[in-house]
Design an enzyme around this catalytic site. Structure first.
Site, PDB file in Angstrom:
ATOM      1  N   LYS A  29      41.062  37.942  39.617  1.00  8.21           N
ATOM      2  CA  LYS A  29      41.564  37.652  40.539  1.00  8.21           C
ATOM      3  C   LYS A  29      41.366  38.594  42.036  1.00  8.21           C
ATOM      4  O   LYS A  29      41.437  38.099  43.270  1.00  8.21           O
ATOM      5  CB  LYS A  29      43.205  37.780  40.359  1.00  8.21           C
ATOM      6  N   THR A  30      41.194  39.781  41.891  1.00  6.46           N
ATOM      7  CA  THR A  30      41.028  40.675  42.984  1.00  6.46           C
ATOM      8  C   THR A  30      39.657  40.199  43.769  1.00  6.46           C
ATOM      9  O   THR A  30      39.812  40.312  44.917  1.00  6.46           O
ATOM     10  CB  THR A  30      40.823  42.398  42.618  1.00  6.46           C
ATOM     11  N   ASP A 215      49.239  38.947  46.603  1.00  2.53           N
ATOM     12  CA  ASP A 215      48.816  39.102  44.958  1.00  2.53           C
ATOM     13  C   ASP A 215      50.096  39.312  44.445  1.00  2.53           C
ATOM     14  O   ASP A 215      51.089  39.755  44.912  1.00  2.53           O
ATOM     15  CB  ASP A 215      48.036  40.367  45.202  1.00  2.53           C
ATOM     16  N   GLU A 216      50.052  38.988  43.039  1.00  2.72           N
ATOM     17  CA  GLU A 216      51.309  39.274  42.121  1.00  2.72           C
ATOM     18  C   GLU A 216      52.153  38.624  42.579  1.00  2.72           C
ATOM     19  O   GLU A 216      53.475  39.039  42.555  1.00  2.72           O
ATOM     20  CB  GLU A 216      51.195  40.738  41.967  1.00  2.72           C
ATOM     21  N   GLN A 246      53.034  37.044  33.211  1.00  2.00           N
ATOM     22  CA  GLN A 246      53.142  38.241  33.373  1.00  2.00           C
ATOM     23  C   GLN A 246      54.151  38.722  34.165  1.00  2.00           C
ATOM     24  O   GLN A 246      54.220  39.975  34.694  1.00  2.00           O
ATOM     25  CB  GLN A 246      51.667  39.020  34.005  1.00  2.00           C
ATOM     26  N   ARG A 603      46.162  43.922  27.512  1.00  5.80           N
ATOM     27  CA  ARG A 603      45.450  45.197  27.790  1.00  5.80           C
ATOM     28  C   ARG A 603      44.270  45.438  27.158  1.00  5.80           C
ATOM     29  O   ARG A 603      43.336  46.297  27.498  1.00  5.80           O
ATOM     30  CB  ARG A 603      46.586  46.232  27.796  1.00  5.80           C
TER      31      ARG A 603
END
Length: 670
Positions: A29-30, A215-216, A246, A603
């Site tokens: 996504k970044t 973002d997020e 998330q 993770r």
């Protein structure tokens, strides 16, 4: 652009209507956000000054800005705003402080400052029990995140603790304003109220902001949601990136439903899903997908990977919590020898910090180096807090918290009884404690000796303030202040060893160097006040963001693990009442605990091991545990169980024996 997959490229190029990029864990996504910023500047011709990108941590903001700098040539990216929500709010308040009724150089209260003030108000105004201070602070914080002002809080408060919090809230807000201060939650609340109450200011900012990226987005609270929607306005030039699976911060006000709200607020919303994961094996993703499918979804997605199936997921049941920690330690040692890995390749994730204590002892016994994520922050050290208090008072003489911290540090013979009388006088005359020191009437409350000492302190600070405003180099006055007050001698007197005092003084000079860098990185018209405000905010934002590159096993909570990845992950304490947590079970909030487990699973890049204890010691009592319900929700064909009393076949015994022998031979030959 050529490095992006088809879905990522589509998300970058789409600018017609508001866009939601539903980005699964590890889906890049970044890259989408940074490439889109570059696309807006280079291809669409937008001026960088008219673009705002917002995220939740300074670390993420820095990484984004660095990546954009590499993608956009020359000075075209100059003036781009990439910041945290709270930094954005701080800049808005700094520019519009007059309309909000503040004076320049306002203070920012961190959580500790706020807690101390609330405790003081509860004791002084209401004689309330100090044990309820944490609850009151949390309630007030939630109200601010939901844009509930004191008058409204009084109307909706039903329970006794809510009614107490509503009374404190009113006093607390009034006192903050008297101190010319805002708290952390105000950094979002105040700009939203500004935009609500001043349409002409909102219009000016909307004309300035031509595109917003967030973002997020699943971690936004009510206030953050409204701040963004008001900035965007009717233009709808908005891209948000998020993952409802998330969302694990409901306890601090996050609302995963904000993703669903977008469909109502923007009927023309386009949704693009990023489902290819570049981090984990297919087996790990299958486990994550199967688990999270038990939660309801507004937007469906399924993560996939082309990294192969990978290792089977192991579930290990140990006799006790002591045996569980011993097993994790020996597993790390064995795997490291067998696979020639580094300690830093391993992470142990747990639901609560208390779980790490026993694990630390076992790691120490086996001489395994480790690092606990979220240790002592630079800004939480006493010497740094002292100098920060001096700096806060330098730019805002109404900051009573800062005044109280350093008026007698180093010692100036100004004791608690003197300060209590000064505080009462200041309160009665509606003055700051600093201003009260200069009042003639103070002589009626204090002996001339102590009035003189207080006046000497404020006269000295006034002189430092004058120097900082008139010198070409304002930091010169700050350095003189530290040397003139004898702070280094004070450290020598109060620190156990000279070496310890030197280390603490080095922290002080490092802080001043950081202030210098903050000044140099700011706008051309940036002042010492601006630099100090940024430093105070950085203190609050970075306490849990310390980076560590040493070769050590990483220990961290599931909450702290979000956004990180490790080759080999151990998830410990897979038991009912722990994961899911007992509080969540009682509050019927299993969905968030399932998302937390999902975050833990995703993770892991190569291997995932889940452990649990058959018995666990709690409050001095040994209790029997029940395996977590989430273990039953995983795809059983991808799990291998040990320690559950099942019969072990000869083939499994032989395999275990061969692995142990191979590890032993490897250790002897190295």
């Amino acid at each position: 652009m050529h490095k992006l997959n088809d879905r990522q490229a589509e998300a970058v190029k789409y600018i017609d209507t508001p866009l939601l990029v539903l980005a699964g864990a590890g889906s890049g996504k970044t890259s989408v956000i940074t490439t889109k910023i570059a696309y807006l500047i280079e291809t669409c011709g937008l001026n960088a000054r008219n673009i705002i990108a917002v995220t939740f941590t300074n670390k993420a903001a820095r990484e984004m800005k660095e990546r954009v700098g590499k993608l956009v040539q020359g000075r075209k990216s100059h003036g781009l705003t990439v910041s945290t929500f709270h930094n954005l709010g701080l800049n808005l308040i700094r520019r519009e402080y007059k309309a909000l009724g503040y004076k320049p150089g306002f203070s920012i209260f961190d959580a500790q400052d706020a807690l101390a003030l609330i405790g003081e108000l509860m004791q002084r105004e209401m004689g309330a029990d100090e044990e309820s201070v944490d609850t009151v602070q949390h309630t007030i914080s939630n109200w601010k995140n939901d844009l509930v002002m004191p008058a409204q809080a009084s109307q909706i408060a039903r329970q006794p603790h809510e009614q107490l919090a509503a009374r404190v809230y009113e006093h607390y807000n009034r006192t903050l304003k008297a101190y010319n201060a805002v708290d952390f939650d105000d950094l979002i609340l105040q700009p939203v109220m500004l935009f609500r109450n001043h349409p002409e200011i909102l219009e000016r900012w909307q004309n300035k902001v031509h595109y917003v990226l967030v973002d997020e987005y699943q971690d936004t609270n009510g206030a953050q949601y409204e701040l963004i929607s008001r900035l965007v306005g009717t233009r709808g030039k908005l891209t948000v990136v998020g993952d409802d699976d998330q969302s694990i911060y409901a306890w601090r006000g996050a609302r995963p439903e904000n993703l669903a709200l977008l469909k109502d607020d923007y009927p023309s919303l386009r949704v693009i899903k990023l489902e290819q994961n570049y981090r984990s094996t297919s087996r790990i993703l299958k486990a994550a997908n199967t688990l999270i499918a038990n939660n309801p979804h507004v937007f469906e997605k399924t993560l996939w990977s082309d990294l192969g199936m990978g290792d089977i997921i192991r579930v290990i049941r140990c006799k006790s919590d002591d045996a569980e920690c011993e097993r994790i330690a020996t597993e790390i040692l064995t795997q490291r020898l067998r696979h020639e890995t580094n300690y830093r390749d391993y992470a142990v994730l747990y639901r609560g910090n208390f779980q790490s204590r026993l694990l630390e002892m076992k790691l120490q016994q086996h001489q395994i180096p480790y690092h606990i994520n979220g240790g002592t922050s630079f800004f939480s050290r006493a010497e740094v807090k002292d100098i920060m208090a001096y700096l806060r008072l330098l730019v805002n003489q109404d900051d009573d918290n800062a005044f109280l911290r350093i008026v007698n540090v180093p010692r100036r013979e100004i004791g608690p009884s003197t300060l209590e009388k000064l505080g009462n006088y200041a309160s009665d005359h509606q003055l700051s404690m600093y201003a009260a020191c200069q009042e003639m009437g103070l002589q009626e409350e204090l002996s001339s000796k102590y009035v003189k000492k207080l006046k000497e302190f404020t006269d000295w600070m006034d002189n430092i303030t004058r120097l900082s405003q008139t010198e070409d180099d304002p930091l010169k006055a700050v350095r003189e202040m530290i040397e003139d007050c004898g702070y280094e001698n004070w450290l020598m007197q109060t620190t156990a060893t000279p070496a310890g005092a030197e280390k603490r003084m080095a922290n002080v000079w490092f802080l001043i160097d950081s202030l210098q860098q903050s000044l140099e990185r700011g706008d051309e018209d940036a002042t010492l006040e601006d630099a100090i405000s940024r430093l105070i905010l950085r203190d609050m934002m970075e306490r849990q963001e310390e980076e560590d590159d040493a070769d050590r096993v990483q220990l961290l909570t599931l909450h702290a693990s979000k956004g990180l990845e490790y080759p080999h992950v151990f998830m410990m304490g897979m038991e009912e009442d722990l994961l899911p947590h007992r509080t969540s079970i009682e509050e019927d909030n299993i969905e968030e605990e399932r998302r937390l487990t999902y975050v833990g699973i995703t993770r892991a890049r190569k291997s995932l091991t889940m452990t649990l204890a058959g018995q666990r010691k709690q409050f001095g009592e040994v209790i029997d545990t029940t395996p977590s319900r989430f273990l039953d929700e995983l795809p059983q064909e991808d799990l291998t169980y040990s320690g559950f009393g099942q019969k072990v076949t000869e083939e499994q015994k032989k395999l275990t024996g061969n692995n142990a022998l191979a590890a032993l031979r490897q250790s002897l030959s190295s």
